[in-house]
Design an enzyme around this catalytic site. Structure first.
Site, PDB file in Angstrom:
ATOM      1  NE  ARG A  90      -0.700  -3.781  -0.159  1.00  0.00           N
ATOM      2  CZ  ARG A  90      -1.024  -3.201   1.013  1.00  0.00           C
ATOM      3  NH1 ARG A  90      -0.898  -3.873   2.152  1.00  0.00           N
ATOM      4  NH2 ARG A  90      -1.496  -1.974   1.037  1.00  0.00           N
ATOM      5  CB  SER A 132      -2.090   0.107  -5.489  1.00  0.00           C
ATOM      6  OG  SER A 132      -2.911   1.062  -4.855  1.00  0.00           O
ATOM      7  CD  GLU A 157      -0.406  -3.251  -3.616  1.00  0.00           C
ATOM      8  OE1 GLU A 157      -1.623  -3.332  -3.354  1.00  0.00           O
ATOM      9  OE2 GLU A 157       0.302  -2.289  -3.284  1.00  0.00           O
TER      10      GLU A 157
END
Length: 298
Positions: free
Chosen positions: A171, A221, A291
């Site tokens: 990420r 998420s 995230e």
């Protein structure tokens, strides 16, 4: 702000004081001072150059799927890259502009009989966001297939990064740190059996639909995967599913998602996130990092 950007760039779609909740997947977010929709690289460069010269704050958004924009909105100029479009095949490579949806790019690859992007079939973001975040799902991620990426620096310089130079990690990417604007990405794929490709894409999408709260607005998420753990499992075991502040709730379907169940505000979302982080830390001494990107003013 003295200059009217709509007069400065009459051929580019630009909106003033535009509510961003009209564009985010969470359906939350205050107004952008200026919201511009470039359709070409030339238009993108003109806007970036102007912001640089005038010291105007510049924020770049894609499909706004993994994002929380605060209720106070975003100052300066917001570039919404969703109209910078185009996908083409070059031998066994697929080149996709930043505004193309990840889903559409995976579908294009399938239609061309190219394998390698099946994992991306259900990811709701844009190609620019996928590169920026090194998006991934079901064991695949962007860095597995990206070969290079064309970017524009905040100073208006064109660059092409190789995979190594783009520094894609979990990420993360170099673009998050130097704030380059993603323009176009190239994916190195392989010829495959279309029936097999389709079956895998359908399987991933069925799994996604069965497990994730796709019927409600969310930012996907919410938390990164902590080393050695799964965020959703920790949240579930901490008995946090259904925890609610205002209109935001920890999803009863998938604990890793915070969903907008009743006209939530960003303040509601952030309060839920902070409570989840504090509770999981208190019970397990595991730090949950977000995230989702969090932008804007309170």
């Amino acid at each position: 702000m003295t200059t009217d950007l709509m007069q400065k760039f009459p051929t580019i779609e630009i909106l003033k004081n535009e509510p961003l909740n009209k564009y985010t997947h969470t359906k939350i977010g205050g107004p952008a001072d200026w919201l511009a929709f470039p359709t070409t690289i030339t238009e993108t460069k003109a806007l970036v150059d102007y912001a640089h010269t005038e010291h105007l704050p510049l924020t770049v958004l894609g499909n706004s799927s993994n994002l929380i924009i605060k209720d106070g909105g975003v100052r300066g100029l917001v570039l919404m890259m969703t109209k910078l479009l185009g996908i083409e095949r070059q031998a066994n490579e697929v080149a996709a502009m930043a505004g193309e949806l990840t889903i559409a790019t995976a579908e294009f690859a399938y239609q061309e009989g190219l394998t390698g992007l099946e994992w991306a079939a259900g990811i709701p973001g844009s190609i620019g966001g996928a590169i920026f975040m090194n998006a991934g799902a079901y064991g695949g991620e962007t860095k597995d297939v990206m070969s290079k990426v064309d970017v524009l620096t905040r100073a208006g310089e064109f660059k092409t990064y190789t995979l190594a130079e783009a520094q894609l990690a979990y990420r993360d990417s170099i673009m998050q740190h130097n704030h380059d604007v993603v323009l176009r990405a190239y994916f190195a794929l392989q010829p495959g059996d279309k029936a097999v490709i389709r079956a895998q894409m359908d399987d991933f999408n069925e799994r996604r639909a069965s497990k994730q709260p796709l019927e409600l607005p969310s930012a996907g998420s919410t938390f990164k995967r902590p080393v050695g753990y799964f965020a959703g499992k920790l949240i579930m075991e901490a008995d946090l599913q259904g925890f609610r502040v205002g209109g935001a709730e920890v999803s009863k379907k998938h604990a890793g998602f915070v969903v907008n169940i009743d006209n939530a505000t960003a303040k509601d979302f952030l309060a839920v996130i902070e409570h989840v982080q504090a509770t999981v830390w208190g019970k397990y001494q595991v730090k949950l990092e977000t995230e989702v990107r969090i932008l804007g003013d309170d």
